[in-house]
Design a protein around this motif. Structure first.
Motif, PDB file in Angstrom:
ATOM      1  N   ASN A 195       0.790  -1.119  -0.123  1.00 16.33           N
ATOM      2  CA  ASN A 195      -0.027   0.111  -0.020  1.00 16.33           C
ATOM      3  C   ASN A 195       0.883   1.240   0.035  1.00 16.33           C
ATOM      4  O   ASN A 195       2.089   0.985  -0.030  1.00 16.33           O
ATOM      5  CB  ASN A 195      -0.970   0.010   1.184  1.00 16.33           C
ATOM      6  CG  ASN A 195      -0.034   0.364   2.518  1.00 16.33           C
ATOM      7  OD1 ASN A 195       1.028  -0.017   2.611  1.00 16.33           O
ATOM      8  ND2 ASN A 195      -0.959   0.598   3.517  1.00 16.33           N
ATOM      9  N   SER A 196       0.251   2.274   0.312  1.00 18.31           N
ATOM     10  CA  SER A 196       0.852   3.618   0.403  1.00 18.31           C
ATOM     11  C   SER A 196       1.255   3.858   1.987  1.00 18.31           C
ATOM     12  O   SER A 196       0.208   4.054   2.761  1.00 18.31           O
ATOM     13  CB  SER A 196       0.379   4.760  -0.248  1.00 18.31           C
ATOM     14  OG  SER A 196       0.592   5.935  -0.169  1.00 18.31           O
ATOM     15  N   PRO A 198       3.328   6.705   3.181  1.00 18.28           N
ATOM     16  CA  PRO A 198       4.483   7.872   3.001  1.00 18.28           C
ATOM     17  C   PRO A 198       5.873   7.950   4.161  1.00 18.28           C
ATOM     18  O   PRO A 198       6.792   8.102   3.454  1.00 18.28           O
ATOM     19  CB  PRO A 198       3.678   9.044   3.018  1.00 18.28           C
ATOM     20  CG  PRO A 198       2.320   8.632   2.716  1.00 18.28           C
ATOM     21  CD  PRO A 198       2.203   7.302   3.391  1.00 18.28           C
ATOM     22  N   ASP A 201       7.765   4.523   2.982  1.00 20.27           N
ATOM     23  CA  ASP A 201       8.145   4.114   1.449  1.00 20.27           C
ATOM     24  C   ASP A 201       8.857   5.527   0.758  1.00 20.27           C
ATOM     25  O   ASP A 201       9.265   5.367  -0.196  1.00 20.27           O
ATOM     26  CB  ASP A 201       7.065   3.432   0.670  1.00 20.27           C
ATOM     27  CG  ASP A 201       5.929   4.196   0.294  1.00 20.27           C
ATOM     28  OD1 ASP A 201       5.674   5.360   0.608  1.00 20.27           O
ATOM     29  OD2 ASP A 201       4.657   3.785   0.683  1.00 20.27           O
ATOM     30  N   GLY A 205       1.830   9.251  -4.257  1.00 22.13           N
ATOM     31  CA  GLY A 205       0.683   8.646  -4.535  1.00 22.13           C
ATOM     32  C   GLY A 205       0.702   7.798  -5.879  1.00 22.13           C
ATOM     33  O   GLY A 205       0.287   6.385  -5.924  1.00 22.13           O
ATOM     34  N   ALA A 208       3.101   4.741  -5.829  1.00 20.55           N
ATOM     35  CA  ALA A 208       2.735   3.737  -4.685  1.00 20.55           C
ATOM     36  C   ALA A 208       1.508   3.061  -5.395  1.00 20.55           C
ATOM     37  O   ALA A 208       1.478   1.719  -5.450  1.00 20.55           O
ATOM     38  CB  ALA A 208       2.061   4.273  -3.427  1.00 20.55           C
ATOM     39  N   PRO A 242      -2.805   7.635   3.217  1.00 21.79           N
ATOM     40  CA  PRO A 242      -2.061   7.516   1.846  1.00 21.79           C
ATOM     41  C   PRO A 242      -1.616   8.589   1.228  1.00 21.79           C
ATOM     42  O   PRO A 242      -2.028   9.896   1.341  1.00 21.79           O
ATOM     43  CB  PRO A 242      -3.089   6.628   1.197  1.00 21.79           C
ATOM     44  CG  PRO A 242      -4.403   7.110   1.594  1.00 21.79           C
ATOM     45  CD  PRO A 242      -4.237   7.133   3.060  1.00 21.79           C
ATOM     46  N   TYR A 246      -3.102   8.387  -4.325  1.00 21.04           N
ATOM     47  CA  TYR A 246      -3.069   6.845  -4.426  1.00 21.04           C
ATOM     48  C   TYR A 246      -4.382   6.248  -4.615  1.00 21.04           C
ATOM     49  O   TYR A 246      -4.470   5.446  -5.392  1.00 21.04           O
ATOM     50  CB  TYR A 246      -2.379   6.601  -3.153  1.00 21.04           C
ATOM     51  CG  TYR A 246      -2.104   5.017  -2.765  1.00 21.04           C
ATOM     52  CD1 TYR A 246      -1.432   4.130  -3.493  1.00 21.04           C
ATOM     53  CD2 TYR A 246      -3.114   4.262  -1.953  1.00 21.04           C
ATOM     54  CE1 TYR A 246      -1.532   2.946  -3.444  1.00 21.04           C
ATOM     55  CE2 TYR A 246      -2.879   3.047  -1.696  1.00 21.04           C
ATOM     56  CZ  TYR A 246      -2.081   2.307  -2.458  1.00 21.04           C
ATOM     57  OH  TYR A 246      -2.046   0.815  -2.055  1.00 21.04           O
TER      58      TYR A 246
END
Length: 448
Positions: A195-196, A198, A201, A205, A208, A242, A246
């Motif tokens: 998933n996203s 932030p 990672d 958006g 991801a 997210p 995303y």
């Protein structure tokens, strides 16, 4: 907000923190011994203080200690404990009838809840609902409806997701312990995608979303998926918000491929984030929306609301259950919607964010153990890390939560690695109580 609140059936509770015994107190300890003899160890309690009564944002235990409740029963008493209108609506319905079973002899309050859900969930398309008992049951029914509509079997979910403790929802969860350890085998055809996130990672958006979509297309194939189930803001996963763009990208991919896009708004919905549903913050119009927790002011109720053509794909008798849409819970839910409107509670979520977020950001400046402050409205979290890294620091979370409890503040933990403190106060909480609670938490960080 008034300083003193009263219900028809409860004593006056001054809205203040007050500790008069050790925590837990002697009466709570006695009750805990009784509980250990007859309640399964599988039903654990974070804080073994036994509650006697509550109102607004204060809960009072059997020993007379008053706690500022920053958890609201994990987002259930969103408009406050024993809200007068909710109590009055439920009491009136109790005097009329407690049960008939809607699928045998229906009643108006079920219909009214469905009307309100159609009005307040995102999108202006024709919508229909089914009412059930719990969040996990809403998830199960959402998947069931999507499978019936599409004729496909696959279910896509995201990393760090939490959806419940039933067999299917355990398979959908990201975190195994303690929710699913030893309870298998589980339902199949569940596919978990990145998933996203932030803080960890660093992806935009669109980046991801490309990663999520690429993973699903390679590992299962879009044509095999009945639905993608997402929490717009993840709950148990640590209130992850997210990156911009995303979720709309995922929704567009679902639309392009005939996949039902399901928003699990069980924790993030019902005015929690300053919108009726968190999906609105991201410009989403889900095919199905799942509601529970805050919808009925503390009574058990949940729902699946979605596009009429999807909801009507189920044959008569294919949906429902003995207690789904119970008349007392439905009456309470109608009162909750009315309270949100008449008291402009959507704005109250923004007020709470305006106190909590600056206070937590100020704490972050003093304590590098706070790696991230995030969330929207009355759904805020801080992620604790080993200083100078993004590595989880669950020990610090345990320490802060314990310190808060000993000093009259109920604070929830979360996160896949147990390193998130989440703030889910009711919309009835005053600025004064929030500032008081932040002071206790600040003392807890100072004591680390």
């Amino acid at each position: 907000m008034t300083d003193t609140l009263e219900t028809p059936s409860a004593p006056v509770i001054v809205q203040e923190r007050r500790i008069v015994t050790a925590i837990p107190g002697p009466k709570s300890q006695q009750l805990h011994e009784r509980r250990r003899a007859v309640v399964s160890d599988g039903v654990s309690s974070t804080l073994p203080v036994y509650i006697d009564h509550a109102h607004g944002a204060i809960v009072v235990d059997v020993d007379g200690n008053q706690f500022i409740d920053l958890g609201a029963g994990i987002g259930v008493t969103t408009i406050g404990h024993t809200n007068d209108a909710v109590v009055a609506a439920a009491t009136a319905q109790l005097a009329d009838f407690t049960h008939t079973l809607f699928t045998i002899t229906p009643y108006e309050s079920y219909v009214r809840v469905a009307e309100l859900l159609a009005e307040h969930t995102p999108g202006d398309h024709a919508k229909k609902s089914v009412l059930v008992n719990s969040g996990a049951e809403a998830v199960e029914n959402g998947v069931k409806i999507a499978r019936k509509y599409t004729g496909r079997g696959g279910i896509a979910v995201l990393e760090h997701a939490y959806h419940g403790r039933t067999n299917l929802t355990m398979a959908m969860n990201f975190k195994a312990a303690p929710y699913s350890t030893g309870y298998g085998p589980f339902a199949g055809d569940v596919y978990r995608a990145p998933n996203s996130y932030p803080f960890h990672d660093g992806l935009t958006g669109p980046q991801a979303a490309a990663r999520t979509i690429g993973y699903l297309e390679k590992t299962v194939g879009a044509s095999e998926l009945a639905c993608l189930v997402v929490e717009p803001i993840q709950g148990e996963g640590g209130f992850q918000v997210p990156a911009d763009g995303y979720l709309p990208a995922l929704q567009q991919w679902c639309t392009d491929n005939g996949i039902v896009f399901i928003a699990d708004e069980i924790q993030s919905g019902m005015a929690r984030t300053g919108k009726y549903f968190a999906s609105e913050h991201f410009g989403l119009v889900p095919d199905l929306v799942l509601s529970a927790k805050g919808i009925a002011g503390g009574l058990p109720l949940a729902g699946v609301t979605g596009r009429a053509e999807i909801m009507d794909a189920s044959q008569p008798g294919g949906l429902g259950g003995t207690f789904g849409g119970n008349p007392v819970a439905a009456a309470a839910a109608v009162a909750v919607f009315e309270q949100i409107e008449s008291h402009n509670l959507l704005a109250e979520a923004g007020r709470i964010e305006g106190v909590l977020k600056p206070g937590l950001l100020a704490l972050q400046e003093k304590h590098p153990v706070i790696g991230d402050v995030r969330g929207i409205g009355a759904m805020i979290a801080i992620e604790l890390v080993q200083e100078g890294t993004h590595e989880p620091n669950s020990a610090a979370v345990t320490s802060i939560a314990a310190y808060a409890a000993q000093n009259g503040v109920i604070l929830l933990t979360a996160g896949t690695y147990g390193n998130v403190l989440r703030f889910l106060p009711s919309l009835a909480i005053s600025d004064e109580l929030l500032v008081d609670a932040l002071g206790v938490i600040a003392d807890g960080f100072a004591a680390l």
